[in-house]
Design a protein around this motif. Sequence first.
Motif, PDB file in Angstrom:
ATOM      1  N   THR A 176       0.828  -1.150  -0.104  1.00 16.85           N
ATOM      2  CA  THR A 176       0.121  -0.125  -0.066  1.00 16.85           C
ATOM      3  C   THR A 176       0.995   1.349   0.130  1.00 16.85           C
ATOM      4  O   THR A 176       1.969   1.187   0.778  1.00 16.85           O
ATOM      5  N   VAL A 177       0.583   1.987  -0.839  1.00 23.68           N
ATOM      6  CA  VAL A 177       1.294   3.114  -1.000  1.00 23.68           C
ATOM      7  C   VAL A 177       0.237   4.663  -0.576  1.00 23.68           C
ATOM      8  O   VAL A 177      -0.793   4.581  -1.378  1.00 23.68           O
ATOM      9  N   ALA A 178       0.599   5.497   0.435  1.00 24.89           N
ATOM     10  CA  ALA A 178      -0.544   6.659   0.825  1.00 24.89           C
ATOM     11  C   ALA A 178       0.248   7.972   0.680  1.00 24.89           C
ATOM     12  O   ALA A 178       1.462   8.066   0.852  1.00 24.89           O
ATOM     13  N   VAL A 179      -0.672   8.787   0.217  1.00 26.88           N
ATOM     14  CA  VAL A 179      -0.211  10.059   0.148  1.00 26.88           C
ATOM     15  C   VAL A 179      -1.320  10.930   0.494  1.00 26.88           C
ATOM     16  O   VAL A 179      -2.477  10.875   0.424  1.00 26.88           O
ATOM     17  N   ALA A 180      -0.834  12.081   0.960  1.00 28.66           N
ATOM     18  CA  ALA A 180      -1.875  13.377   1.294  1.00 28.66           C
ATOM     19  C   ALA A 180      -2.263  14.338   0.074  1.00 28.66           C
ATOM     20  O   ALA A 180      -1.368  14.225  -0.786  1.00 28.66           O
TER      21      ALA A 180
END
Length: 303
Positions: A176-180
Amino acid sequence: MPHPDPAALRPRLPSPLQEIEDAPFARRGVRLLLKRDDLIHPDLPGNKWRKLAPNLRAAAAAGERALLTFGGAYSNHLRATAAAGRLLGFTTIGVVRGDELARAPLNPSLARCAADGMRLHFVDRARYRRKTDPDVLADLHDRFGPFRVIPEGGSNSLAAQGCTELGRELRGAADTVAVACGTGGTLAGLAAGLAPGQRAVGIPVLKGGTGAPHFLQQTVEDLQRAAFGGPRGSWHLDPRFHCGGYARSTPELDAFAAAFEARHALPVERTYVAKLLYGLTALAEEDAFPRGSTVAAVVTGTP
């Protein structure tokens, strides 16, 4: 004339990956990585460089000498655009939300823009909401002459294309890759660049309004359609962690960010990165990530 190649900015690519041993993740058998996009360039950190670079190349290729863009009083995008103009020889114009700001001393963010040569033009909030209307743009052309428009936050099809490399750099590194998310361009490109089987999570830092889904859902879909001809990658938004809206905070968020900084001796940018890490920690505590999986958080800015 502008320098023909924004690679003269000499970005540090790929940005480094840093593993963090953090208790809420470790207790659930989840690895946490920080994708340190804040280290790409001292003046254009993270997604700002990735989104601006293809727009700058297009402007230089077209022989355009001026860039006009939009932002609020503390806009990182305005600062990055002003810095790019200084480094590459573009004239920059910043249309700033809030005409009352013109009557007050410049805050440190806008002062930095001015020091980098940006012409600041303050407009009232009602007019700012109409910033892309033809009559408003015509008035700006009358005032400033010819320019290339870069959207608020830098998000357009070129920006989404520029952010695909971020996804490619993370292929195989995380489940999983998360970004604001502020304007959606980074998420649109990130998801397109990831490998099949990886998923992207966007944490909006703005309220979504009264309707559902969050307004950025449509924005990201539109950006992917414009940039790639249709949907790309696996992604979704979790809108629960805006903490009151853009540049707003809560005592819980402030305490979380301060504690994270103390545990890891890392500065945490408050507008975007703090909400991203706060949201990911809450998701980990909800067992949203399978045991044995890896989560990468994209650090998009510096304090």
